[in-house]
Design a protein around this motif. Structure first.
Motif, PDB file in Angstrom:
ATOM      1  N   UNK A 426       0.812  -1.214   0.000  1.00 58.15           N
ATOM      2  CA  UNK A 426       0.000   0.000   0.000  1.00 58.15           C
ATOM      3  C   UNK A 426       0.848   1.267   0.000  1.00 58.15           C
ATOM      4  N   UNK A 427       1.967   1.244   0.718  1.00 55.67           N
ATOM      5  CA  UNK A 427       2.848   2.409   0.750  1.00 55.67           C
ATOM      6  C   UNK A 427       4.234   2.055   0.223  1.00 55.67           C
ATOM      7  N   UNK A 428       4.301   1.008  -0.640  1.00 56.95           N
ATOM      8  CA  UNK A 428       5.566   0.571  -1.247  1.00 56.95           C
ATOM      9  C   UNK A 428       6.601   0.128  -0.220  1.00 56.95           C
ATOM     10  N   UNK A 429       6.137  -0.333   0.927  1.00 56.64           N
ATOM     11  CA  UNK A 429       7.054  -0.824   1.965  1.00 56.64           C
ATOM     12  C   UNK A 429       6.867  -2.310   2.233  1.00 56.64           C
ATOM     13  N   UNK A 430       5.788  -2.899   1.737  1.00 59.48           N
ATOM     14  CA  UNK A 430       5.405  -4.227   2.194  1.00 59.48           C
ATOM     15  C   UNK A 430       5.098  -5.123   1.009  1.00 59.48           C
ATOM     16  N   UNK A 431       5.927  -6.141   0.775  1.00 62.25           N
ATOM     17  CA  UNK A 431       5.686  -7.094  -0.297  1.00 62.25           C
ATOM     18  C   UNK A 431       4.970  -8.335   0.195  1.00 62.25           C
ATOM     19  N   UNK A 432       4.845  -8.512   1.505  1.00 64.08           N
ATOM     20  CA  UNK A 432       4.147  -9.659   2.058  1.00 64.08           C
ATOM     21  C   UNK A 432       2.655  -9.481   1.834  1.00 64.08           C
ATOM     22  N   UNK A 433       2.044 -10.434   1.129  1.00 64.55           N
ATOM     23  CA  UNK A 433       0.666 -10.284   0.684  1.00 64.55           C
ATOM     24  C   UNK A 433      -0.292 -10.973   1.649  1.00 64.55           C
ATOM     25  N   UNK A 434      -1.153 -10.195   2.292  1.00 66.15           N
ATOM     26  CA  UNK A 434      -2.162 -10.768   3.187  1.00 66.15           C
ATOM     27  C   UNK A 434      -3.559 -10.450   2.690  1.00 66.15           C
ATOM     28  N   UNK A 435      -3.703 -10.198   1.397  1.00 63.64           N
ATOM     29  CA  UNK A 435      -4.993  -9.814   0.836  1.00 63.64           C
ATOM     30  C   UNK A 435      -5.916 -11.016   0.636  1.00 63.64           C
ATOM     31  N   UNK A 436      -7.170 -10.714   0.388  1.00 61.24           N
ATOM     32  CA  UNK A 436      -8.165 -11.696  -0.003  1.00 61.24           C
ATOM     33  C   UNK A 436      -9.053 -11.074  -1.068  1.00 61.24           C
ATOM     34  N   UNK A 437      -9.651 -11.920  -1.898  1.00 59.70           N
ATOM     35  CA  UNK A 437     -10.596 -11.462  -2.911  1.00 59.70           C
ATOM     36  C   UNK A 437     -12.020 -11.396  -2.364  1.00 59.70           C
ATOM     37  N   UNK A 438     -12.210 -11.798  -1.112  1.00 60.87           N
ATOM     38  CA  UNK A 438     -13.554 -11.860  -0.542  1.00 60.87           C
ATOM     39  C   UNK A 438     -14.092 -10.469  -0.233  1.00 60.87           C
ATOM     40  N   UNK A 439     -15.254 -10.160  -0.813  1.00 59.34           N
ATOM     41  CA  UNK A 439     -15.871  -8.845  -0.640  1.00 59.34           C
ATOM     42  C   UNK A 439     -16.565  -8.750   0.717  1.00 59.34           C
ATOM     43  N   UNK A 440     -16.645  -7.529   1.242  1.00 59.53           N
ATOM     44  CA  UNK A 440     -17.372  -7.277   2.489  1.00 59.53           C
ATOM     45  C   UNK A 440     -17.803  -5.822   2.503  1.00 59.53           C
TER      46      UNK A 440
END
Length: 847
Positions: A426-440
């Protein structure tokens, strides 16, 4: 923030914002462990490789009953005492260690390394290692059913195996690669003896393939193993097994209410007592079903078991279920009573709160549900499908149902969501991906009435295994905590894993991201426990809507060496009760230049660890001059005096900048402190803009010092290597002298033999000749013995020379590595608190 069934706290150990163009202070990164498989109750020799694995003395497993000792080479002519073989260890697994996946780290000069998975098999398992060249079908390596093989792919090659097939017997053939942290993106194909391809598969367990194969006749069949791009290297290893064991594809419903007894249907293959389903299949393979009744445990965190899947999937709260030696499947904890989707009803009526269990039956499938809402009531909706490792990208929409005077129904969109807020770079500091495609999403009803929910799968897939959960509820506040370790992202597009290492007087900043579920705005306190003596921490308080921050641990100037697990704890008051959760550690599996690529892998570790070294000292420290809470009005500027303490190796200017301020994404305020200066003033403008989303509230951030240090990499190793090369040089001299002496003895004995032969030939009678021939034979025997000794001496001298050459090469390499170099470093302060007050309202004019 509406992302996940629970809101997530992400802490990232990272050296942030270091300037580009120089090496960074090193951390140990373990790349391979071979073999990465062993049986309970056995001993296994394993070798490791990686970067910055200096002076590794042992391996540390997540189950400390598993022990590792260096493989010792015996004393010989070149080494007077037994000595360890570099990066080779004897691993002992007690019989009582349960089968499953564990983790291993190396421990050396730079502390504990990053972690790699290590698979423990049952005591009676059959396991072999790769042998010979089997890169074509004609040289296929025999492999028995129920026997695993650990092997390595060579570049541009295919590995072939031959298995016995029995007509009608269902075999499940699977590749373990991604699940062992291998770089193999695997493909499996099955051939008959005539060379016809019968089956193939890729990407079943993530990137690992599974082939469901039933031989059409008795005979031999062939398995071809390859990477999809035919890549191969030491980091392209795998485990292959063909088995009759049960396999679970999915369970329906996929969740149950905590504390209840629930009936589930297990869908899978080779299920004991299962029956073949006539209408449920995956890619043409019919599934079996099995009805089971389970007592759902009381709600708790996600199991702290190993998962090679993405962090968000591994964090899904629930419990793991398996049948015998089958794979484990996660059954979730529902947030309300579970209602099954009825595919025969176009608009299924439901009541809130509830959780719907359904299927995306076909590509682009849209399911609709109708519920009644009260004016002013706020509801939270969340889909869970991607988090269950299903092929789905849910889109959710809420529409208000109205009727005109003639009773004609119409729909008006109230709210919708495709993807939740991303935490990936998000701020070009973090390559570790903890995202999900699940909408809420959440919405507040503006009037009493009926509302319609439409749920759509945006991916081109559908079928019985495309499960989803749709939770509808009033606000339920809870959280999880995750820590991650990662090196600096110099340009925002590369990312590398790093195990956290504290140098004396140094500090580490734990990056914190906080997606808050269901609008929770209470304070969250983050702290660390189990820290060694000489290391301290100050709690990080995330207040109101703050969704990020930095937790800092600091070492004293005389901190002792230490390495081990620690705990990161998050606590908050929810509905009048204190709720705490222990962190899970997330990491990048491999380093990447393009870390924002979809193929970059992140996963959870089994432990959060920390190491302290007493062999190195941090170059400098940064802190505010005053340790206090600061106050500023919105739209005003705040000036904070800064002090820098140099510890002897800083070179050039030190950039001190704001890091970890919630809502500050780019253009962080910074100052430059000259090499011999120790003070400065950091000014922060609290006027909101596109890069700084700020509003009144309480915040914490750190001052991050970023600069260059004069650094020497493990000079003791270079000195030791130099001493060893000198010792071997003396040994070469010794053996060379012995060779020279042997040559002299050889020449002398050759002369003696020739003289004895001449004397025998010149003898005047038979008796004298016989005596002289006897002496000639003795001389010949002595000459042969000297030749043998000379050959042995020459072999020793040659071997010593080879060892000397190798030692000199190592010494030169380590000397070069140990030379003083300009090296990047970062030094964060303890969190700084600031209260941002609203702009005062204008005073009312007197009438």
């Amino acid at each position: 923030m509406k992302k996940g069934l629970f809101y997530l706290v992400l802490l990232q150990v990272a050296i942030l914002g270091a300037p580009d163009g120089h090496a960074q202070l090193p951390n140990a990164d373990l790349l391979t462990v071979k073999p990465a498989v062993a049986k309970a109750g056995s001993e296994e020799l394993v070798t490791i490789s990686g970067s910055n694995l200096d002076d590794v003395s042992t391996l540390r497993f997540s189950d400390t009953r598993i022990k590792a000792t260096p493989e010792m080479l015996p004393a010989d002519e070149f080494y007077p005492v037994a000595h360890p073989k570099t990066n080779s260890f004897k691993v002992t697994i007690p019989a009582g260690v349960a089968p499953g996946m564990y983790e291993v780290r190396s421990l050396g000069y730079f502390g504990l390394s990053t972690a790699r998975p290590f698979l423990i098999l049952p005591r009676d398992a059959s396991e072999i290692k790769e042998e010979g060249d089997h890169s074509n079908r004609g040289t296929a390596m025999p492999l028995a059913i129920e026997t695993g093989v650990f092997a390595n792919l060579d570049n541009r090659k295919i590995d072939w195996y031959k298995i016995p097939g029995k007509k009608g017997e269902r075999l499940l053939i699977q590749l373990w690669a991604e699940r062992l942290d291998s770089k193999v993106d695997g493909m499996l194909a099955i051939y008959d003896s005539a060379g016809r391809e019968l089956e193939n598969n890729r990407e079943y367990f993530g990137r690992d393939p599974l082939v469901d194969f039933t031989p059409p006749a008795d005979g031999d069949y062939f398995i071809a193993v390859s990477d999809i791009l035919y890549r191969g290297s030491a980091q392209h290893f795998y485990r292959l097994i063909a088995s009759r064991s049960p396999h679970i594809d999915f369970v329906f419903p996929p969740a149950g209410l905590p504390g209840s007894k629930t009936r589930f249907t297990v869908f899978g293959r080779n299920l004991p007592g299962g029956s073949l389903s006539s209408n449920t299949s995956i890619k043409g393979k019919a599934l079996e079903t099995l009805e089971i009744d389970l007592q759902i445990p009381q709600k708790s965190d996600a199991p702290r078991s190993f998962s090679s899947d993405t962090p968000r999937r591994a964090l899904l709260p629930g419990f793991d279920y398996k049948i015998g030696q089958s794979n484990a499947i996660r059954i979730g904890y529902a947030s309300a009573s579970v209602i099954k989707e009825d595919p025969k009803i176009e608009k299924q009526k439901i009541s809130i709160p509830c959780e719907i269990a359904g299927h995306f039956d076909q590509p682009g499938d849209a399911d609709s549900f109708v519920f009644t809402a009260k004016k002013g009531s706020t509801y939270w909706l969340e889909t869970i499908s991607d988090q269950m490792a299903r092929s789905a990208d849910p889109y959710i929409m809420i529409e208000k149902i109205t009727q005109d005077g003639k009773g004609v129904e119409s729909l008006k969109k109230v709210a919708d969501n495709d993807d939740p807020v991303s935490f990936f770079s998000r701020d070009n500091r973090d390559a570790t991906n903890i995202d999900t495609l699940d909408a809420s999403l959440s919405f507040t009803a503006d009037q009493d009435g009926e509302y319609q929910i439409t749920l759509i799968n945006q991916l081109a897939g559908g079928g019985p295994a495309h499960l989803y959960r749709l939770a509808l509820r009033p606000a339920q506040h809870d959280f999880q905590v995750v820590t991650t370790t990662e090196r600096v992202l110099a340009d925002g597009r590369n990312g590398y894993p790093a195990a956290p290492l504290l140098r004396r007087a140094g500090s580490l900043a734990y990056r914190v991201l906080v997606p808050r579920q269901d609008g929770f705005e209470g304070d969250i306190s983050i702290t660390a426990t189990g820290l060694p003596k000489g290391v301290s921490v100050r709690p990080l308080i995330l207040s109101g809507k703050s969704d990020r921050g930095l937790l800092v641990v600091k070492a004293e100037t005389n901190a002792a060496a230490w390495a081990g697990p620690i705990k990161i704890i998050g606590s908050a008051t929810i509905n009048g009760k204190t709720v705490t959760h222990e962190s899970r550690n997330a990491s990048l599996v491999w380093g990447y230049v393009f870390s924002d690529s979809i193929r970059v892998r992140s996963r959870l570790d089994l432990e959060t660890v920390l190491s302290v070294t007493d062999k190195e000292t941090a170059p400098a420290t940064v802190s505010p001059v005053e340790n206090k809470s600061w106050t500023v009005e919105l739209n005003q500027k705040l000036e904070i005096p800064v002090k820098v303490k140099d510890l002897g190796s800083r070179k050039g200017n030190l950039t001190v900048q704001v890091e970890g301020f919630p809502g500050m994404h780019r253009s962080n305020p910074k100052i430059s402190v000259a090499e011999e200066k120790t003070e400065g003033k950091l000014t922060i403008d609290f006027k909101p803009n596109g890069n700084f989303k700020i509003e009144p509230g309480h915040y914490q951030f750190v001052m991050q010092g970023v600069g260059i240090a004069k650094y020497r990499h493990n000079p003791a190793a270079a000195d030791k290597a130099l001493a060893e090369s000198k010792r071997l040089a003396e040994l070469v001299k010794k053996f060379t002298a012995k060779v020279g002496k042997q040559k002299t003895l050889l020449a002398q004995q050759q002369t003696t033999l020739e003289q004895a032969k001449k004397s025998a030939a010149a003898a005047s009678d038979d008796a004298a000749r016989a005596e002289l021939n006897k002496k000639s034979t003795e001389a010949q025997n002595k000459l042969d013995a000297i030749k043998k000794e000379s050959a042995a001496a020459e072999a020793l001298a040659k071997k010593a020379a080879q060892l000397k050459t190798s030692a000199e090469k190592t010494a030169k390499s380590l000397e070069t590595k140990a030379k003083e170099k300009n090296t990047e470093f970062a030094s964060p302060s303890f969190p700084v608190s600031v209260e941002v007050k609203p702009v005062p309202k204008p005073a009312e004019k007197k009438k």
